[in-house]
Design a protein around this motif. Sequence first.
Motif, mmCIF file in Angstrom:
data_model
loop_
_atom_site.group_PDB
_atom_site.id
_atom_site.type_symbol
_atom_site.label_atom_id
_atom_site.label_comp_id
_atom_site.label_asym_id
_atom_site.label_seq_id
_atom_site.Cartn_x
_atom_site.Cartn_y
_atom_site.Cartn_z
ATOM 1 N N LEU A 16 29.601 36.433 38.698
ATOM 2 C CA LEU A 16 30.389 35.507 37.880
ATOM 3 C C LEU A 16 31.770 36.065 37.556
ATOM 4 O O LEU A 16 32.748 35.317 37.485
ATOM 5 N N GLY A 17 31.841 37.375 37.357
ATOM 6 C CA GLY A 17 33.135 38.018 37.111
ATOM 7 C C GLY A 17 33.911 37.368 35.990
ATOM 8 O O GLY A 17 33.427 37.227 34.865
ATOM 9 N N PHE A 18 35.131 36.907 36.320
ATOM 10 C CA PHE A 18 36.005 36.273 35.329
ATOM 11 C C PHE A 18 36.123 34.774 35.580
ATOM 12 O O PHE A 18 37.129 34.155 35.238
ATOM 13 N N GLU A 25 42.255 34.497 36.631
ATOM 14 C CA GLU A 25 41.850 35.046 37.930
ATOM 15 C C GLU A 25 43.042 35.347 38.847
ATOM 16 O O GLU A 25 43.085 36.399 39.490
ATOM 17 N N LYS A 26 44.009 34.431 38.925
ATOM 18 C CA LYS A 26 45.168 34.633 39.810
ATOM 19 C C LYS A 26 46.026 35.805 39.347
ATOM 20 O O LYS A 26 46.517 36.599 40.155
ATOM 21 N N ILE A 27 46.182 35.910 38.030
ATOM 22 C CA ILE A 27 46.958 37.026 37.472
ATOM 23 C C ILE A 27 46.257 38.344 37.767
ATOM 24 O O ILE A 27 46.875 39.315 38.201
ATOM 25 N N LEU A 28 44.931 38.364 37.514
ATOM 26 C CA LEU A 28 44.151 39.572 37.788
ATOM 27 C C LEU A 28 44.203 39.948 39.259
ATOM 28 O O LEU A 28 44.291 41.135 39.603
ATOM 29 N N PHE A 29 44.180 38.945 40.149
ATOM 30 C CA PHE A 29 44.225 39.215 41.588
ATOM 31 C C PHE A 29 45.482 40.000 41.950
ATOM 32 O O PHE A 29 45.415 41.025 42.645
ATOM 33 N N VAL A 30 46.631 39.542 41.476
ATOM 34 C CA VAL A 30 47.910 40.199 41.793
ATOM 35 C C VAL A 30 47.959 41.607 41.187
ATOM 36 O O VAL A 30 48.304 42.580 41.874
ATOM 37 N N ALA A 35 47.584 47.465 41.885
ATOM 38 C CA ALA A 35 47.001 48.712 41.372
ATOM 39 C C ALA A 35 46.143 49.395 42.426
ATOM 40 O O ALA A 35 46.178 50.627 42.575
ATOM 41 N N TYR A 36 45.384 48.599 43.190
ATOM 42 C CA TYR A 36 44.516 49.168 44.236
ATOM 43 C C TYR A 36 45.344 49.828 45.340
ATOM 44 O O TYR A 36 45.042 50.945 45.774
ATOM 45 N N LEU A 37 46.412 49.163 45.769
ATOM 46 C CA LEU A 37 47.281 49.727 46.815
ATOM 47 C C LEU A 37 47.942 51.019 46.333
ATOM 48 O O LEU A 37 48.032 51.996 47.079
ATOM 49 N N LEU A 38 48.389 51.031 45.079
ATOM 50 C CA LEU A 38 48.988 52.245 44.504
ATOM 51 C C LEU A 38 47.958 53.368 44.391
ATOM 52 O O LEU A 38 48.277 54.540 44.609
ATOM 53 N N THR A 39 46.716 52.998 44.054
ATOM 54 C CA THR A 39 45.632 53.988 43.965
ATOM 55 C C THR A 39 45.376 54.632 45.319
ATOM 56 O O THR A 39 45.220 55.859 45.417
ATOM 57 N N VAL A 40 45.327 53.797 46.363
ATOM 58 C CA VAL A 40 45.104 54.308 47.721
ATOM 59 C C VAL A 40 46.235 55.239 48.132
ATOM 60 O O VAL A 40 45.999 56.352 48.633
ATOM 61 N N LEU A 82 35.867 42.404 44.642
ATOM 62 C CA LEU A 82 36.421 41.714 43.473
ATOM 63 C C LEU A 82 37.630 40.873 43.875
ATOM 64 O O LEU A 82 37.764 39.715 43.436
ATOM 65 N N LEU A 83 38.516 41.427 44.693
ATOM 66 C CA LEU A 83 39.697 40.679 45.151
ATOM 67 C C LEU A 83 39.291 39.435 45.939
ATOM 68 O O LEU A 83 39.882 38.360 45.784
ATOM 69 N N TYR A 84 38.262 39.584 46.785
ATOM 70 C CA TYR A 84 37.746 38.441 47.556
ATOM 71 C C TYR A 84 37.230 37.350 46.621
ATOM 72 O O TYR A 84 37.510 36.165 46.806
#
Length: 315
Positions: A16-18, A25-30, A35-40, A82-84
């Motif tokens: 169910l997530g958010f 949801e759209k804001i969280l996606f961006v 954040a994920y790309l920066l983490t990688v 989560l992104l999906y």
Amino acid sequence: MMHGTNDSFQSHFILLGFSDRPHLEKILFVVILVAYLLTVVGNTTIILVSRLDPHLHTPMYYFLTHLSFLDLSFTTSSIPQLLYNLNGHDKTISYIGCAIQLFLFLGLGGVECLLLAVMAYDRFVAVCKPLHYMVIMNPRLCLGLVLVAWSCGVANSLAMSPVTLLLPRCGRHQVDHFLCEMPALIRMACINTVVIEGTVFVLAVGIVLSPLIFILVSYGYIVKAVLQIRSASGRQKVFNTCGSHLTVVSLFYGNIIYMYMQPGNSSSQDQGKFLTLFYNIVTPLLNPLIYTLRNKEVKGALRRLLLGNRDARKE
């Protein structure tokens, strides 16, 4: 009873997530994607710099490399899913996918608890026994400590994942979370979970609180040793390296203790989601920044590698 048992082997779950906050949801996606790309990028940089620069071939950076690899693995185990889910209406995850996610979440989290304790021991030896540091922290011991951390983390996950997954759910397949996390799956059970929660608590004491106590004791000795250092520059150097580790420990344990030690219905579900999100994406994102910004050796290594590449191009 048969119905509950057979139901444990369902084909999929719905995360169910958010979904109760579609505007978010759209804001969280961006935000999460960036954040994920920066983490990688950040953690990959730490790994490459620590491996490529000979000056960083020390026990401290050996452990830091493993921490960055852990953060990469931990984030990647849940954030792509989560992104999906955030990007569309499909919120499903297969039973196998859920099992893998739960196993990785518990296993990698347990390894990180123990690895942070190993890093505290490394700092203790460096500060309290500097003349014997390289003798004590020899490559064989470093490898052994890392193997113990990985073995205990994986064993902890092997013990807890099946117990959580095989709980009877009586047809329930909606997980009120954005990942297959243990407290959310326990809440789905249609039986009394007091015994399970008690078992989880006992295991959590071993894998979470014991390393934390060890870290606090180690830093007690480190503070005592630092107060005896007369040189202001010497004290500053110790505070910089130890301060980075303590900051990471505080970020990590502040979240994991809340989630791990309250496995069932006692914790707020919405609060748990955002704390897990912080633990999953913000902590792995901040770790490289904390170690880089507060550490002259890492900044120097980055400078040498970048300038070295430029010099090579000029030639």
